[in-house]
Design a protein around this motif. Sequence first.
Motif, PDB file in Angstrom:
ATOM      1  N   TYR A 269       8.091 -29.668  40.352  1.00  0.00           N
ATOM      2  CA  TYR A 269       9.090 -30.744  40.371  1.00  0.00           C
ATOM      3  C   TYR A 269       8.747 -31.827  39.351  1.00  0.00           C
ATOM      4  O   TYR A 269       7.587 -32.192  39.189  1.00  0.00           O
ATOM      5  CB  TYR A 269       9.171 -31.372  41.770  1.00  0.00           C
ATOM      6  CG  TYR A 269      10.126 -30.643  42.693  1.00  0.00           C
ATOM      7  CD1 TYR A 269       9.859 -29.336  43.093  1.00  0.00           C
ATOM      8  CD2 TYR A 269      11.295 -31.265  43.151  1.00  0.00           C
ATOM      9  CE1 TYR A 269      10.734 -28.658  43.930  1.00  0.00           C
ATOM     10  CE2 TYR A 269      12.173 -30.592  43.993  1.00  0.00           C
ATOM     11  CZ  TYR A 269      11.886 -29.282  44.375  1.00  0.00           C
ATOM     12  OH  TYR A 269      12.745 -28.616  45.197  1.00  0.00           O
ATOM     13  N   ALA A 270       9.764 -32.326  38.683  1.00  0.00           N
ATOM     14  CA  ALA A 270       9.614 -33.512  37.829  1.00  0.00           C
ATOM     15  C   ALA A 270      10.937 -34.266  37.898  1.00  0.00           C
ATOM     16  O   ALA A 270      12.006 -33.628  37.949  1.00  0.00           O
ATOM     17  CB  ALA A 270       9.298 -33.119  36.397  1.00  0.00           C
ATOM     18  N   PHE A 271      10.892 -35.550  37.918  1.00  0.00           N
ATOM     19  CA  PHE A 271      12.088 -36.397  38.015  1.00  0.00           C
ATOM     20  C   PHE A 271      12.943 -35.982  39.227  1.00  0.00           C
ATOM     21  O   PHE A 271      14.159 -35.945  39.177  1.00  0.00           O
ATOM     22  CB  PHE A 271      12.917 -36.323  36.724  1.00  0.00           C
ATOM     23  CG  PHE A 271      12.104 -36.633  35.500  1.00  0.00           C
ATOM     24  CD1 PHE A 271      11.781 -37.948  35.179  1.00  0.00           C
ATOM     25  CD2 PHE A 271      11.638 -35.615  34.671  1.00  0.00           C
ATOM     26  CE1 PHE A 271      11.018 -38.238  34.046  1.00  0.00           C
ATOM     27  CE2 PHE A 271      10.869 -35.899  33.552  1.00  0.00           C
ATOM     28  CZ  PHE A 271      10.561 -37.212  33.228  1.00  0.00           C
ATOM     29  N   GLY A 272      12.252 -35.575  40.326  1.00  0.00           N
ATOM     30  CA  GLY A 272      12.942 -35.293  41.585  1.00  0.00           C
ATOM     31  C   GLY A 272      13.581 -33.925  41.700  1.00  0.00           C
ATOM     32  O   GLY A 272      14.237 -33.630  42.697  1.00  0.00           O
ATOM     33  N   LYS A 273      13.408 -33.077  40.687  1.00  0.00           N
ATOM     34  CA  LYS A 273      14.034 -31.744  40.737  1.00  0.00           C
ATOM     35  C   LYS A 273      13.079 -30.695  40.161  1.00  0.00           C
ATOM     36  O   LYS A 273      12.203 -31.043  39.350  1.00  0.00           O
ATOM     37  CB  LYS A 273      15.293 -31.726  39.858  1.00  0.00           C
ATOM     38  CG  LYS A 273      16.482 -32.432  40.432  1.00  0.00           C
ATOM     39  CD  LYS A 273      17.664 -32.210  39.502  1.00  0.00           C
ATOM     40  CE  LYS A 273      18.891 -32.906  40.053  1.00  0.00           C
ATOM     41  NZ  LYS A 273      19.913 -33.029  39.051  1.00  0.00           N
ATOM     42  N   PRO A 274      13.286 -29.398  40.522  1.00  0.00           N
ATOM     43  CA  PRO A 274      12.466 -28.367  39.856  1.00  0.00           C
ATOM     44  C   PRO A 274      12.723 -28.421  38.349  1.00  0.00           C
ATOM     45  O   PRO A 274      13.873 -28.654  37.931  1.00  0.00           O
ATOM     46  CB  PRO A 274      12.990 -27.044  40.432  1.00  0.00           C
ATOM     47  CG  PRO A 274      13.797 -27.397  41.619  1.00  0.00           C
ATOM     48  CD  PRO A 274      14.267 -28.813  41.464  1.00  0.00           C
ATOM     49  N   LEU A 335       3.116 -21.204  28.384  1.00  0.00           N
ATOM     50  CA  LEU A 335       2.095 -22.251  28.423  1.00  0.00           C
ATOM     51  C   LEU A 335       2.768 -23.629  28.347  1.00  0.00           C
ATOM     52  O   LEU A 335       2.427 -24.557  29.091  1.00  0.00           O
ATOM     53  CB  LEU A 335       1.103 -22.036  27.275  1.00  0.00           C
ATOM     54  CG  LEU A 335      -0.229 -22.767  27.357  1.00  0.00           C
ATOM     55  CD1 LEU A 335      -1.311 -21.984  26.600  1.00  0.00           C
ATOM     56  CD2 LEU A 335      -0.174 -24.174  26.808  1.00  0.00           C
ATOM     57  N   GLN A 336       3.756 -23.745  27.481  1.00  0.00           N
ATOM     58  CA  GLN A 336       4.476 -25.014  27.328  1.00  0.00           C
ATOM     59  C   GLN A 336       5.147 -25.421  28.645  1.00  0.00           C
ATOM     60  O   GLN A 336       5.097 -26.588  29.053  1.00  0.00           O
ATOM     61  CB  GLN A 336       5.533 -24.873  26.205  1.00  0.00           C
ATOM     62  CG  GLN A 336       6.188 -26.167  25.796  1.00  0.00           C
ATOM     63  CD  GLN A 336       5.227 -27.120  25.091  1.00  0.00           C
ATOM     64  OE1 GLN A 336       4.194 -26.694  24.570  1.00  0.00           O
ATOM     65  NE2 GLN A 336       5.534 -28.402  25.111  1.00  0.00           N
ATOM     66  N   ILE A 337       5.743 -24.444  29.303  1.00  0.00           N
ATOM     67  CA  ILE A 337       6.426 -24.721  30.573  1.00  0.00           C
ATOM     68  C   ILE A 337       5.416 -25.180  31.632  1.00  0.00           C
ATOM     69  O   ILE A 337       5.712 -26.036  32.466  1.00  0.00           O
ATOM     70  CB  ILE A 337       7.236 -23.475  31.027  1.00  0.00           C
ATOM     71  CG1 ILE A 337       8.460 -23.303  30.110  1.00  0.00           C
ATOM     72  CG2 ILE A 337       7.652 -23.572  32.498  1.00  0.00           C
ATOM     73  CD1 ILE A 337       9.213 -22.002  30.281  1.00  0.00           C
ATOM     74  N   HIS A 338       4.208 -24.625  31.572  1.00  0.00           N
ATOM     75  CA  HIS A 338       3.165 -25.041  32.519  1.00  0.00           C
ATOM     76  C   HIS A 338       2.578 -26.417  32.180  1.00  0.00           C
ATOM     77  O   HIS A 338       1.767 -26.948  32.954  1.00  0.00           O
ATOM     78  CB  HIS A 338       2.013 -24.024  32.531  1.00  0.00           C
ATOM     79  CG  HIS A 338       2.281 -22.800  33.367  1.00  0.00           C
ATOM     80  ND1 HIS A 338       3.207 -21.844  33.035  1.00  0.00           N
ATOM     81  CD2 HIS A 338       1.731 -22.382  34.541  1.00  0.00           C
ATOM     82  CE1 HIS A 338       3.206 -20.896  33.947  1.00  0.00           C
ATOM     83  NE2 HIS A 338       2.331 -21.196  34.882  1.00  0.00           N
ATOM     84  N   GLY A 339       2.939 -26.961  31.021  1.00  0.00           N
ATOM     85  CA  GLY A 339       2.398 -28.269  30.633  1.00  0.00           C
ATOM     86  C   GLY A 339       0.879 -28.212  30.545  1.00  0.00           C
ATOM     87  O   GLY A 339       0.293 -27.177  30.195  1.00  0.00           O
ATOM     88  N   GLY A 340       0.228 -29.319  30.900  1.00  0.00           N
ATOM     89  CA  GLY A 340      -1.232 -29.401  30.808  1.00  0.00           C
ATOM     90  C   GLY A 340      -1.931 -28.312  31.618  1.00  0.00           C
ATOM     91  O   GLY A 340      -2.996 -27.825  31.227  1.00  0.00           O
ATOM     92  N   TYR A 341      -1.322 -27.906  32.742  1.00  0.00           N
ATOM     93  CA  TYR A 341      -1.953 -26.863  33.564  1.00  0.00           C
ATOM     94  C   TYR A 341      -2.108 -25.560  32.774  1.00  0.00           C
ATOM     95  O   TYR A 341      -3.044 -24.796  32.973  1.00  0.00           O
ATOM     96  CB  TYR A 341      -1.126 -26.596  34.832  1.00  0.00           C
ATOM     97  CG  TYR A 341      -1.200 -27.738  35.820  1.00  0.00           C
ATOM     98  CD1 TYR A 341      -2.377 -27.962  36.539  1.00  0.00           C
ATOM     99  CD2 TYR A 341      -0.107 -28.577  36.024  1.00  0.00           C
ATOM    100  CE1 TYR A 341      -2.453 -29.017  37.449  1.00  0.00           C
ATOM    101  CE2 TYR A 341      -0.186 -29.625  36.923  1.00  0.00           C
ATOM    102  CZ  TYR A 341      -1.355 -29.849  37.634  1.00  0.00           C
ATOM    103  OH  TYR A 341      -1.440 -30.884  38.524  1.00  0.00           O
ATOM    104  N   GLY A 342      -1.173 -25.307  31.879  1.00  0.00           N
ATOM    105  CA  GLY A 342      -1.224 -24.080  31.093  1.00  0.00           C
ATOM    106  C   GLY A 342      -2.430 -24.018  30.174  1.00  0.00           C
ATOM    107  O   GLY A 342      -2.839 -22.933  29.742  1.00  0.00           O
TER     108      GLY A 342
END
Length: 379
Positions: A269-274, A335-342
Amino acid sequence: MFELSEDTQQIRDLARDFARSEVIPGAAERDRTHEFPAELAAQLGEMGFLGMFVPEEYGGAGLGVLDYVVALEEVSYADASVGVVMSVNNSLTIYPILSFGNEDQKQRYLPALASGEKLGCYALTEPSAGSDAAAQKTKVTKLADGSYQLDGTKMWITNGPQANTCVAYASMDPAMRHKAVCAFIIETDWDGFRVGKVEEKLGIQSSHTSELIFEGLKVPAENLLGEENQGFKVAMGTLDGGRIGIAAQALGIAQRAFDLAVAYAQERYAFGKPIASKQAIQWMIADMGTRIEAARLLTWKAAVLKDRGERASQACSMAKLFASETANFCADRALQIHGGYGFSKEYEVERLFRDARITTLYEGTSEIQRLVIAKSFLG
Ligand code: CAA
């Protein structure tokens, strides 16, 4: 629509069940420890996946190239390192023995390679003969008794440290380039054969890659593969099929990256939505899914042509080029979609990003695939 036969679907399901239950669980740990997947290779051998197109009379599964690519995609989905072990044994060791070997060679080498009792490797590349495969410096000298002596160094050899059987190339006269290349079947416990440096790599960590050193290596006359000075055709004909294998490996990586990205986009979730509700993410998912579909169709087409016994250099190179670029694209976007976790080793996309990178390099870089494809159009 292109549909797989029921038999091929069963093979895919068998490979999928095995890959998801047996291969996925240890993949991250093997990546960390670099441990060679010896037990998994033995299991793949027992299931017939190491000698998929070896006829039953030589102890193989007697299947086709399409069966092979769907199974290899599933194994690579779970772990690309295990995928390349399977690919090198089938495509680069068994295939040339099956296609260019005589009856005696097939009987002596295929059963043990197909069952997994022995493992194969393919020694073409040298320190100064990578893309320019005809620039072989490993020297072959014909001896008075009709046998051969090989001297030289091979490098980047997948399965090099583990292999028992090696399809190797050497030149009778380096100045003659491809016209003097000979192919041989070598047993790696012969005097004069040794494993050199084992490479530290970016990815596919549990598949081992090494130098092979031939020093006064005596090869009996009966282990010449094909005819003298015709080895370059053995090498190139083999690589056509090998490239379909790498396309299938790349597809497995791409599909895994896609599935992980879709799952993460729906749960994060980000900004209240998936984040899957955001168009920026949707477009990445759409591009990944479309490229995977196209890569799979190219790969299956190349496999079908190969099953028909046609020379399929153009189709094999197109499949390898597109699928390998797709694997890198999908791993990058996942990886980009996972953000830092990626970027963290705790998430599988980090390994996929590293594993994908080899697919545009080995068995011919993307540039070499483009060269082969352009030549097929322009002559
Ligand atoms: N099938 C059969 N014969 C073929 C062929 C094919 N696919 N491709 C070429 N040939 C024949 C040609 O017809 C020609 O024959 P004639 O002499 O009778 O005319 C001969 O081979 C020479 O062909 P070229 O003039 O095209 O050869 P070239 O020197 O220009 O090289 C190349 C062509 C495509 C660049 C080739 O060198 C090449 O594929 N390079 C890349 C090598 C590569 O992929 N290495 C990967 C190493 S294996 C690996 O990565 C293994 C691992 O461990 C995973």
